[in-house]
Scaffold this motif. Sequence first.
Motif: not given
Length: 189
Positions: A165-182
């Motif tokens: 079976d295949w399983k997730v060993a690591l899951e990493a996430s990062a917020d999207a970059p700010p929209t222009s001007g932010e």
Amino acid sequence: MRCLLSLAVIFCFSAISLTAQNFPLPASSSSADPLSPPPSTTANPLEQPTLSPGVILLMELDGRFEKAVEEGGGKAFASWFANDAVILSNGKPAVMGHTAITEQSHWDPKAYQLTWAPEGAQMGPSNEMGFTWGHYEGRSKDKNGQPVVISGRYFTVWKKLPSGDWKVALEASADAPPTSGECCTLPKP
């Protein structure tokens, strides 16, 4: 007619050129171009015209994972993780182990929809570990019923268990970059 013949000749030379790029001749070959760089011993999957079976497997796993979570919410999300898995989220402490991941993954898919789309994958040389990456989006409503959307990038490391079976060993996430001007807006005092 002359135009069709010209197009056919261009097509043939393009096909020969692509074949030569994807299947370079060994350096010892007498027909190798002495001015071209030596062929690489490792293939870059991003430069290949077709995906390897390992990459296809990882992309399919990622798609099945996303579909299960879309239908089953947090409970389905947690079920895809290995016993020793880790989740790394933007600005939050690491969540370590299947039990801790299960305790934090309790959302109802009717209240919160987490979706994602893989953009790429790479399989390791042993075909027992690889990773996918892409873009995710979470949709919910605030206390006033107004839509709330979060988005960002994710990176998932997959491993093959002894059971096959295949399983997730690591899951990493990062917020999207700010929209222009932010990025340049300073907080008000």
